[in-house]
Design an enzyme around this catalytic site. Sequence first.
Site, short mmCIF file in Angstrom:
data_model
loop_
_atom_site.label_atom_id
_atom_site.label_comp_id
_atom_site.label_asym_id
_atom_site.label_seq_id
_atom_site.Cartn_x
_atom_site.Cartn_y
_atom_site.Cartn_z
N GLY A 1 -15.28 3.03 3.73
CA GLY A 1 -14.02 3.64 3.33
C GLY A 1 -13.42 3.08 2.06
N GLN A 2 -14.21 2.35 1.26
CA GLN A 2 -13.66 1.87 -0.01
C GLN A 2 -13.49 3.06 -0.95
OE1 GLN A 2 -15.91 -1.20 -2.10
NE2 GLN A 2 -14.27 -1.48 -3.61
N ASN B 1 -12.59 -3.37 2.73
CA ASN B 1 -13.50 -2.23 2.85
C ASN B 1 -14.47 -2.31 1.67
OD1 ASN B 1 -12.19 -1.17 5.11
ND2 ASN B 1 -10.69 -0.10 3.84
N ASP C 1 0.85 -1.19 0.00
CA ASP C 1 0.00 0.00 0.00
C ASP C 1 0.89 1.25 0.00
OD1 ASP C 1 -3.22 0.50 1.00
OD2 ASP C 1 -1.83 2.19 1.10
N ILE C 2 0.50 2.25 -0.77
CA ILE C 2 1.32 3.47 -0.89
C ILE C 2 1.27 4.31 0.39
CG2 ILE C 2 -0.46 5.06 -1.79
CD1 ILE C 2 1.59 5.84 -3.98
N HIS D 1 -10.10 -5.48 -3.31
CA HIS D 1 -8.77 -5.68 -2.75
C HIS D 1 -8.87 -6.03 -1.28
CE1 HIS D 1 -9.86 -1.42 -2.50
NE2 HIS D 1 -9.21 -1.37 -1.34
N HIS E 1 -6.89 -5.79 2.21
CA HIS E 1 -5.76 -5.20 2.93
C HIS E 1 -5.21 -6.27 3.87
CE1 HIS E 1 -6.76 -0.80 2.28
NE2 HIS E 1 -7.93 -1.34 2.00
#
Length: 113
Positions: free
Chosen positions: A92-93, A86, A30-31, A99, A101
């Site tokens: 909070g998507q 999410n 994740d960035i 995906h 997390h």
Amino acid sequence: MADCLFCAIVAGDVPAQRVAETARTLGFRDINPQAPTHVLVIPKDHYPDLAALAAADGLLDEVAALAHKVAEDAGVSEAGYRVVFNTGPQAGQTVFHAHAHVLGGRPLGWPPG
Ligand code: 5GP
Ligand code: ZN
């Protein structure tokens, strides 16, 4: 899918730190990591959310299996880790390519925020 960030990562058009991969799934960092280990595991094909992914034959199993492998490879599987989808705006998507997390490497509070 055009204009999908994660499809662009799969295609290699947007750079990402890839950590694990199968023929149909991809894991990359994740960035904006929220824990020492924070990897996103995605299907390479475009599914907008968990419901669509769950309807694809066996693919959700592969995403879950790669999520566990990512945790093992990161050395967080014994201490414990969390896998989160999410789903929908209120959860909070923000990227509508399904995906998981994978979070670990620190104590994770419950209930989540
Ligand atoms: P969501 O909020 O949809 O559950 O998760 C989307 C995740 O994608 C966020 O945690 C966000 O930090 C991550 N993200 C957004 N843009 C990029 C990007 O360009 N590269 C990577 N590696 N992660 C991204
Ligand atoms: Zn996509």
